[in-house]
Structures are given as structure tokens and as C-alpha cells.
Write a protein that holds these residues in place. Structure first.
Motif, short mmCIF file in Angstrom:
data_model
loop_
_atom_site.label_atom_id
_atom_site.label_comp_id
_atom_site.label_asym_id
_atom_site.label_seq_id
_atom_site.Cartn_x
_atom_site.Cartn_y
_atom_site.Cartn_z
N ALA A 70 -8.15 -5.25 3.16
CA ALA A 70 -7.47 -4.81 2.14
C ALA A 70 -8.48 -3.54 1.26
N GLU A 71 -9.55 -3.78 1.31
CA GLU A 71 -10.47 -2.71 0.52
C GLU A 71 -10.31 -1.18 1.41
N ARG A 72 -10.32 -1.26 2.53
CA ARG A 72 -10.09 0.07 3.38
C ARG A 72 -8.69 0.29 3.04
N LEU A 73 -7.68 -0.54 3.02
CA LEU A 73 -6.21 -0.19 2.99
C LEU A 73 -5.87 0.35 1.48
N ALA A 74 -6.70 -0.15 0.54
CA ALA A 74 -6.29 0.22 -0.98
C ALA A 74 -7.15 1.79 -1.00
N LYS A 75 -8.32 2.09 -0.42
CA LYS A 75 -8.89 3.42 -0.41
C LYS A 75 -8.10 4.30 0.31
N ALA A 76 -7.31 3.85 1.36
CA ALA A 76 -6.29 4.89 1.74
C ALA A 76 -5.30 5.11 0.99
N ALA A 77 -4.71 4.20 0.54
CA ALA A 77 -3.44 4.33 -0.49
C ALA A 77 -3.86 5.22 -1.57
N ALA A 78 -5.22 5.22 -1.99
CA ALA A 78 -5.52 6.11 -2.96
C ALA A 78 -5.59 7.55 -2.68
N LEU A 86 -1.65 6.17 7.35
CA LEU A 86 -1.20 6.45 8.69
C LEU A 86 -2.62 6.59 9.48
N GLU A 87 -3.60 6.96 9.07
CA GLU A 87 -4.83 7.01 9.74
C GLU A 87 -5.31 5.64 9.97
N TYR A 88 -5.40 5.03 8.84
CA TYR A 88 -5.91 3.59 8.99
C TYR A 88 -5.25 2.91 9.83
N LEU A 89 -3.88 2.69 9.72
CA LEU A 89 -2.96 1.97 10.64
C LEU A 89 -3.37 2.14 12.00
N ALA A 139 0.89 -0.97 -0.03
CA ALA A 139 0.09 -0.04 -0.19
C ALA A 139 0.91 1.35 0.05
N VAL A 140 1.93 1.16 0.83
CA VAL A 140 2.81 2.40 0.83
C VAL A 140 3.57 2.52 -0.41
N GLY A 142 -6.22 0.61 13.97
CA GLY A 142 -6.22 -0.62 14.34
C GLY A 142 -5.16 -1.32 15.16
N SER A 143 -4.63 -2.42 14.81
CA SER A 143 -3.65 -3.02 15.65
C SER A 143 -2.31 -2.98 15.06
N PHE A 144 -2.12 -2.28 14.03
CA PHE A 144 -0.74 -1.86 13.80
C PHE A 144 -0.63 -0.21 13.70
N ARG A 145 -0.92 0.50 14.79
CA ARG A 145 -0.46 1.67 15.23
C ARG A 145 0.76 1.93 15.14
N ASP A 146 1.73 0.93 15.75
CA ASP A 146 3.14 1.16 15.78
C ASP A 146 3.82 1.15 14.41
N ALA A 147 3.05 0.58 13.64
CA ALA A 147 3.69 0.53 12.21
C ALA A 147 3.60 2.08 11.84
N ALA A 148 2.41 2.57 11.93
CA ALA A 148 2.26 3.97 11.54
C ALA A 148 3.43 4.84 12.28
N ASP A 149 3.64 4.75 13.45
CA ASP A 149 4.85 5.49 14.20
C ASP A 149 5.96 5.46 13.40
N ALA A 150 6.43 4.01 12.87
CA ALA A 150 7.64 3.72 12.31
C ALA A 150 7.60 4.54 10.78
N LEU A 151 6.50 4.29 10.17
CA LEU A 151 6.33 4.79 9.01
C LEU A 151 6.69 6.33 8.76
N ARG A 152 6.05 7.08 9.96
CA ARG A 152 6.28 8.57 10.21
C ARG A 152 7.73 8.94 10.29
N GLN A 153 8.65 7.84 10.82
CA GLN A 153 9.91 8.07 10.98
C GLN A 153 10.65 8.04 9.68
N SER A 154 10.79 6.91 9.31
CA SER A 154 11.53 6.84 8.00
C SER A 154 11.11 5.40 7.38
#
Length: 323
Positions: free
Chosen positions: A222-230, A237-240, A197-198, A243-255
Motif C-alpha cells: 500500500a505504501e509503494r502504491l500510494a507513492k506511485a499514485a503521487a 503502471l511501473e509498480y504494477l 490509486a488510479v 509484481g503479480s499485477f502486470r496484466d492490470a497495467a496492460d489493461a490500464l494502458r488500454q482504457s
């Protein structure tokens, strides 16, 4: 296998776990002042072998081979571990298709030790005998082959094969009796979906392209993630974060490198409970992945030192150890 048979295999693996690099050992490796000093450090700890050249790639390749030599020595069913090789196998399938398309061969683009082998894949693809491929590879190979020859679109070929790989991992997880393999499959597919998605968002892919690339799985809509990517990076980041992958969003914000590191650390955390199992294949699966994580981390450090990266830059990429 019976619980008793796995008990003997697990007991052997417990002894080998003591040789895995701890976080303190990785810190010592990081403290080496140069690439040559770092090579000395791992060689002194038994990495490589007597006839292996003093080269990082050669040493790491030997260590990867040692993983499967160890597992084969335990006399356990090797097909139990097939799912761990799927990323390499499907990568080789993509490479073989592109070789036939371009008419150029390069052994260096293939991973070694897979089934089917490099030469078998070349023969299958060149003859278009896709039915010789195992599992769902035949359908994906035929579709990818026709796609690249008719559209000359290498990216679309990749999407078809990569999606088939994720489907195979997901299916293996759902069909396995091993909790470790189930967790590995669920986690691997979910993390791959986030990466896809990223990447699709960064490269401006259409929502239909992203939908085709994503594999529905537990933990990811998968559908929500695809819409978020679009919609944009912030939407992902908002979608992640919801849910249960909020730490993934934090890491993506970093680099991007921090996110890749987080993914590997997350998988290690998911598998860490296998250190306390005795009567199943789980500890063996966890050991294979722990060794791969260890080798990848050592490779990152060696590459960083060889290329003159700062310690701060290298540390951002260093993975957590299993032990």
C-alpha cells in the motif's frame, strides 16, 4: 456443515451451472441486431418472470434476487456469504449518512436485500445509535457522520466508509476456513486498492489522502502504491508491472473500461478451480459470483444496444464467463 451436507448442495449447484451463459451464448446475445431482440433472447432463456415488465432493469433485478433464493433453498449457513454483500451494505451506509446530512431521501440510491435494511440504516443514522451496527461499521459510521457534518466533505466520508468495507472484507477472508472466500477477499481488496490509486492519481489527491484510502493486503504494498499514485500514472503502471499485477497495467494502458473488464475476468479466473471442488462451500461462493458476473455482462450488452454503442465498444466491456 459436514462434507456430506455440502456435497448435496454442491451437486445441486453443478446442475445449475449448466444453465449459466457460456461465452458462445454471450456471443449470440452480442449478435442480436437491436435492444428489443436482445431482450427477446434473454426472456426466451427464462430470464425475468411471468409478471415482470419488459424492461432490462426489472429483468436483471429479478435475476439478482434469484441468486439468493437459490442459495437459501440449499439450507446452508447464510452468514458464510456475508462477505459477498459487504460492498452493497457499506454503500447503503454511505447513502444513509448522506441522506441525513442533506435531509433528502431517495430509495433508488440503495441496494435492496441487505442487512441492515434501508429503513434500519436510516433509523440508526438519524438517531446516531451507531452501536446497533454490526462489525466495524459502528466505528466507521460514527467517524464518517462526524466528518461530513463538520467538514461538509462527501469524498472524505466516502473514503472512511470504503476503507472500512475493505477492512471488513480482508478480515472475513483471513478468518474464513474457505479457500474460495480467502481468495475472493484477497483479490477483491487488491483490485480495489489499484482502482483507488488510479482514481486518486487522476483527481490529484494528496499522498496522505491516498494512504488513508488504501487497505494493506496480500499482493499489494500500500505504501509503494500510494507513492506511485503521487508520482503519476506511469509510476502506477511501473509498480504494477514489477509484481503479480502486470496484466492490470496492460489493461490500464488500454482504457478504463478495459481495466474494469480485466478486474472481473481476473476474479473469475481466481475462482474457476472451484468447479472441481465437491466437499466445501467454495463452489457455492463461485456460483454466486459467476451469476453476478453473468448478470452484469448481460446488463452491459443491453445498455450498449439501447444506447447505440458500436459492437466493438460493447465487446471491450464484455466479461469472460465462468463456464
Amino acid at each position: 456443515m459436514s462434507e456430506v451436507e455440502y456435497t448435496f448442495a454442491v451437486a445441486h449447484i453443478r446442475g445449475l451451472e449448466g444453465r449459466l451463459f457460456s461465452q458462445a451464448t454471450i456471443d449470440q446475445l452480442m449478435a442480436c441486431k437491436s435492444y428489443d431482440a436482445a431482450l427477446d433472447f434473454i426472456i426466451e432463456r427464462g430470464w425475468g418472470g411471468m409478471d415482470v415488465e419488459r424492461d432490462a432493469d426489472a429483468i436483471l433485478a429479478v435475476e439478482r434476487n434469484k441468486i439468493w433464493e437459490t442459495i437459501r433453498s440449499l439450507s446452508v449457513p447464510m452468514d458464510t456469504f456475508d462477505v459477498l454483500s459487504y460492498p452493497d451494505v457499506f454503500h447503503n451506509l454511505k447513502t444513509a449518512i448522506k441522506e441525513v446530512f442533506t435531509g433528502k431521501q431517495n430509495d433508488a440510491f440503495f441496494y435492496e436485500g441487505t442487512v441492515p435494511s434501508r429503513e434500519e440504516l436510516r433509523d440508526i443514522i438519524s438517531r446516531k445509535e451507531f452501536s446497533r451496527l454490526p462489525g466495524n461499521m459502528d466505528r466507521a459510521a460514527a467517524e464518517a457522520f462526524e466528518t461530513i457534518f463538520h467538514t461538509h466533505d462527501g469524498q472524505l466520508c466516502d473514503v472512511i466508509i470504503d476503507r472500512a468495507c475493505l477492512e471488513a472484507i480482508d478480515e472475513a477472508g483471513r478468518e474464513s476456513d474457505s479457500g474460495a472466500i480467502q481468495r475472493y477477499a484477497e483479490t477483491s481488496v487488491a483490485l480495489a486498492d489499484i482502482k483507488i490509486a488510479v482514481r486518486c492519481q487522476k483527481t490529484g489527491k494528496s499522498i496522505d489522502f491516498t494512504r488513508r484510502a488504501l487497505q494493506p493486503c496480500s499482493g499489494i504494498d500500500a505504501e509503494r502504491l500510494a507513492k506511485a499514485a503521487a508520482s503519476g500514472f506511469d509510476a502506477i503502471l511501473e509498480y504494477l508491472s514489477s509484481g503479480s499485477f502486470r496484466d492490470a497495467a496492460d489493461a490500464l494502458r488500454q482504457s478504463p473500461s478495459a481495466f474494469e473488464c480485466w478486474c472481473d475476468n481476473y476474479l473469475m479466473e481466481i475462482l474457476r478451480p472451484e468447479k472441481y471442488e465437491v466437499f466445501s462451500v467454495g463452489p457455492l461462493v463461485a456460483y454466486v459470483l459467476a451469476r453476478e458476473n453473468e448478470i452484469r455482462t448481460v446488463g452491459i450488452i443491453l445498455s450498449g444496444k439501447l444506447n447505440g454503442l458500436t459492437d466493438e465498444s460493447i465487446r471491450e466491456r464484455v466479461r469472460d464467463m465462468y463456464v
